[in-house]
Design an enzyme around this catalytic site. Structure first.
Site, PDB file in Angstrom:
ATOM      1  N   LYS B  45      -5.214   3.878   1.353  1.00 51.32           N
ATOM      2  CA  LYS B  45      -5.146   2.638   2.127  1.00 51.32           C
ATOM      3  C   LYS B  45      -4.267   1.622   1.406  1.00 51.32           C
ATOM      4  O   LYS B  45      -4.322   1.482   0.183  1.00 51.32           O
ATOM      5  CB  LYS B  45      -6.556   2.074   2.352  1.00 51.32           C
ATOM      6  CG  LYS B  45      -6.578   1.031   3.466  1.00 51.32           C
ATOM      7  CD  LYS B  45      -7.963   0.458   3.717  1.00 51.32           C
ATOM      8  CE  LYS B  45      -7.901  -0.563   4.855  1.00 51.32           C
ATOM      9  NZ  LYS B  45      -9.087  -1.412   4.901  1.00 51.32           N
ATOM     10  N   CYS B 136       1.730  -3.788   9.499  1.00 49.44           N
ATOM     11  CA  CYS B 136       0.312  -4.063   9.703  1.00 49.44           C
ATOM     12  C   CYS B 136       0.212  -5.183  10.722  1.00 49.44           C
ATOM     13  O   CYS B 136       0.758  -6.262  10.510  1.00 49.44           O
ATOM     14  CB  CYS B 136      -0.355  -4.474   8.395  1.00 49.44           C
ATOM     15  SG  CYS B 136      -2.075  -4.930   8.617  1.00 49.44           S
ATOM     16  N   LYS B 175       6.798   2.515   7.056  1.00 49.41           N
ATOM     17  CA  LYS B 175       5.937   2.641   8.246  1.00 49.41           C
ATOM     18  C   LYS B 175       6.235   1.492   9.197  1.00 49.41           C
ATOM     19  O   LYS B 175       6.079   0.319   8.851  1.00 49.41           O
ATOM     20  CB  LYS B 175       4.460   2.620   7.833  1.00 49.41           C
ATOM     21  CG  LYS B 175       3.516   2.903   9.000  1.00 49.41           C
ATOM     22  CD  LYS B 175       2.085   3.115   8.500  1.00 49.41           C
ATOM     23  CE  LYS B 175       1.136   3.450   9.623  1.00 49.41           C
ATOM     24  NZ  LYS B 175      -0.239   3.681   9.127  1.00 49.41           N
TER      25      LYS B 175
END
Lengths: 418, 397
Positions: B45, B136, B175
């Site tokens: 994470k 995110c 990402k």
């Protein structure tokens, strides 16, 4: 028998899952098959979206005995029997979805009818057929009097054992009739149609009595009418106990009688002249009665009830199955010399029903039922007959359906008569 | 048994199935159990430099669908509460205990110094790969609150180059988010920045629903809520499109993630260009144990299709995606209903009548009949038919 929705888990999400299995068929066969023609896919769609009030309204407006039917409708031969989903896997548990709705929604506002049309109709008999008819007439602004010799509600109130049908459910159906403008006369027996000559139309919906078994010893002490048995059980009287009881017949009334006798603590045996598969009772009833511990004896027919003053035994003859009759079931044929006796303290002959011997002016068919034309009118103009007394009653929902249909016929008649 | 080993950015994976950055990889023991269960690797994470404030609001999850059959999950989770010092230790331990497994460290920083120190510390600790979270939904890039890094081509290229500049040799993955006007522009920025591969893609910003009786949104955090990151089966088609576009326009190696629930989804991701596939929602719903079905399912598929290794399927479906609508080889098709299979529910009739072209009749015998002159072959009837294989769209002369 366990019911998936009502007994295992009565949570909305569980019910919703079942509702979501419904294919919402076009021109739905379930609605067509339901004698009251409840909009089944319609109320199931309401369940899916959590719109239970609308679902309740749909069900109850089509069937005023919806709370009762949610428990006692023979789903296996009605709506569920034609469910198209069954071709994919299992039929939708329609009755249980219906029951979930009627159990979940508290009350429905009653819409008061349009102004009275100045017509008066008398309904004789306050059972599902009579009350439904009264309601539908009243909704159309017709004045209605209901005459009931006992208390209103009929079979669901006085006969169906509370084990099968919670009294609270019937009460919900019945209580609304008392709130309406329908005049209900309980404990009022109509002896003759001439008492009602000031009405514009009369609807006869009295129901039936037990057909008498015509064998020797039928009047002995200990021979009990199944309807009387069910009525007294329903009133809480359970004094018959520890006896050997023989029930004669394989219909739903016979099985109910056997069930309550067993419940009261008797040793019960159901005797039927064909095989159990041909018995005119619902599979569910058969299974419930069997699981209750009632014994069954098939292919036997009573010859005589033996005893001095009280019942001591029943003599039977064994039967074999012959050629099919008009109902498609094989005719039971006695086997000569096969007689035997069964000891018994109680005998309950439940071999069927017959129309009560009232209103001699009404023409009867060869079975003794009141004859009607396609619009439910008897041989006397303005006098209609529906329900069990016409031999076309059957289930509660069928009685309801006839109550609805006859109200339309009566309205048509009143329109013409004006 | 086919060998499912695959090489991605020069790192060997025993199979293409990797645990994505999530609560499942935020605890040493959980990752250990994931590895023991058979996962080829794990993205720990996302971590940050010490002192970064991470205060997660709970409950952080909301979902839609039936119990046991959810079609999506939404979270308002943040990055890990464990900072890089702690995560570096975990990397060391995991690499020592599981040298064959791939340990990927996910990072998020707010300045050049932060990004670069995170890379250095984690490479030093022995991570096999770095994944940079540019997406995110709850994070931001400081100067533009609420905006994700990967929503700006400039910022994406710049930060990518910082990260790449700080690493010695480990591969760098970026990402990204599907929530952009043009995913290809962002992917090109990642490429220009010098990253080795792309993780495509992240959850999708969403509002998980409103409780219509309290008027409050979900998930309820003491009367308020905020936009969630949507994951699970609902977003799989979006992920597929994103992977396909990136693979086709940039040719970059891709770690596919976003809505893969079983091995079939992984096959699809790979067919449009993914090399490995990350699982998060499926693991959160069903646990690490799903790896058994993923591995055996992929083995079954590869064998059945006559492939040699998972690498053979990468990008295999891309040539079948048209570059433009004009390129579609249009031909006339008509609905053909198999009356043997038809159960007579009439759903095709209703759908065509009210949502198609009124091209189906429904007979008294409860059998539908397609009126060829009206049928355009849209396939709505097939979509609503409850019977598998009952309705097909067949070409006509």
């Amino acid at each position: 028998m366990k019911t998936l929705i009502l007994e295992n888990q009565r949570s909305y999400s569980f019910v919703k899952k079942e509702a979501e299995r419904c294919l919402l068929c076009y021109d739905p066969p379930c609605t067509e098959k339901c004698p009251a023609h409840i909009d089944i896919p319609g109320f199931i769609m309401n369940i899916r979206s959590g719109n239970l009030e609308a679902a309740y309204h749909k069900i109850v407006s089509a069937n005023p005995f919806a709370n009762t039917c949610g428990y006692v409708c023979p789903d296996e031969v009605l709506c569920q029997s034609v469910c198209i989903r069954a071709k994919l896997d299992e039929p939708i548990r329609i009755r249980e979805l219906h029951c979930f709705v009627t159990e979940s929604v508290e009350h429905l506002e009653i819409e008061m009818p349009q102004k009275t049309k100045g017509k008066k109709v008398a309904v004789i008999g306050g059972g599902p057929a009579g009350l439904t008819c009264a309601l539908k007439l009243w909704e159309k602004g017709i004045e209605v009097d209901v005459f009931e010799k006992d208390k209103i509600g009929g079979i669901p109130v006085v006969e169906i054992p509370s084990d099968r049908l919670p009294q609270s459910a019937v009460e919900r159906d019945i209580s609304k009739f008392r709130l309406l403008g329908i005049r209900i006369h309980e404990k009022t027996e109509v002896k003759s149609l001439s008492e009602l000559s000031n009405y514009d139309a009369i609807v006869v919906a009295t129901g039936v009595t037990t057909r008498k078994l015509d064998i020797s010893g039928i009047d002995l002490e200990g021979v009990i009418d199944p309807k009387e048995l069910l009525r007294s059980y329903k009133k809480g009287r359970k004094e018959i106990t520890g006896k050997r009881a023989v029930v004669i017949g394989g219909g739903n009334v016979a099985l109910d009688a056997a069930y309550v006798l067993k419940e009261m603590g008797n040793c019960v045996i159901v005797t039927y002249r064909r095989e159990l598969q041909y018995a005119p009772s619902w599979t569910k009833e058969k299974v419930l009665t069997f699981l209750k511990g009632v014994e069954f004896m098939y292919l036997v027919s009573p010859v005589a009830i033996k005893g001095e003053k009280r019942v001591e035994a029943v003599e039977f003859v064994r039967m074999r199955l012959g050629e099919p009759d008009e109902s498609g079931r094989p005719v039971p044929v006695p086997i000569e010399g096969s007689n035997f006796t069964l000891s018994a303290d109680i005998v309950v002959p439940a071999i069927g029903e017959t129309a009560p011997d009232i209103f001699p002016e009404l023409e009867r068919d060869d079975k003794g039922y009141v004859k009607t034309d396609s619009s439910y009118m008897t041989n006397i103009e303005g006098v209609f007959a529906i329900g069990d007394i016409t031999g076309k009653g059957g289930t509660i929902v069928e009685a309801v359906a006839q109550g609805k249909s006859v109200s339309e016929a009566v309205i048509n008649y009143l329109g013409r008569a004006r | 048994m086919n060998n499912l080993a695959i090489e991605f950015l020069g790192v060997k994976f025993e199979n293409p199935f990797v645990l994505g950055a999530a609560p499942s990889t935020d605890d040493l023991d959980m990752v250990r159990r994931g590895f023991e269960a058979g996962w080829a690797g794990a993205v720990l994470k996302t971590t940050s430099v010490p002192g970064t404030k991470v205060e997660i609001a709970y409950p952080m999850l909301a979902s839609i669908g039936e119990p046991g059959k959810k079609f999506c999950l939404g979270n308002i989770d943040l990055i890990s509460v464990h900072h890089v010092d702690e995560v570096a230790k975990r990397v060391e331990i995991l690499k020592r205990e599981f040298p064959e497994k791939v340990v990927i460290a996910s990072i998020m920083g707010s300045s050049k110094e932060e990004w670069q120190s995170l890379v250095r510390i984690l490479e030093e600790a022995g991570a096999d790969m770095i994944e940079c979270s540019f997406s995110c939904p709850q994070g931001n890039i400081g100067e533009e609150p609420g905006k994700m890094l990967a929503q700006s081509t400039q910022a994406t290229e710049l930060v990518t180059s910082w990260v790449v500049g700080a690493r010695k040799k480990i591969p760098v993955l970026i990402k990204i988010t599907p929530q952009v006007t043009d995913i290809v522009e962002i992917a090109m920025a990642v490429k220009r920045g010098g990253a080795d591969g792309i993780t495509a893609s992240n959850t999708i910003p969403a509002l998980m629903g409103i409780d219509i009786w309290t008027l409050k949104p979900n998930p309820p955090v003491n009367g308020k809520s905020i936009y969630s990151g949507l994951s699970g089966p609902a977003i799989k088609p979006i992920t597929l499109r994103v992977i396909a576009e990136i693979a086709r326009y940039t040719g970059m190696p891709i770690a596919g993630t976003g809505g893969a629930m079983d091995w079939r989804d992984a096959v699809e991701f790979m067919l449009v260009g993914a090399h490995i596939v990350q699982y998060v929602t499926a693991v959160m719903f069903y646990g690490f144990r799903i790896i058994d079905d993923l591995v055996t399912g992929l083995q079954f598929y590869i064998e059945k299709m006559g492939f040699e290794s998972p690498e053979d399927i990468i990008g295999k479906s891309l040539p079948h995606i048209a570059w433009s609508y004009d390129e579609l080889p249009i031909r006339k098709v008509r609905s053909r209903i198999d009356l043997e299979k038809c159960i007579g529910c009439g759903n095709c009739y209703i759908a065509c009548r009210d949502g198609g072209h009124m091209a189906i009749e429904f007979g008294e015998d409860r059998k539908p009949n397609v009126i060829d002159e009206r049928c355009v072959g849209c396939s709505l009837c097939k979509e609503v038919c409850p019977v598998e294989g009952c309705i097909e769209l067949k070409p006509v002369e």
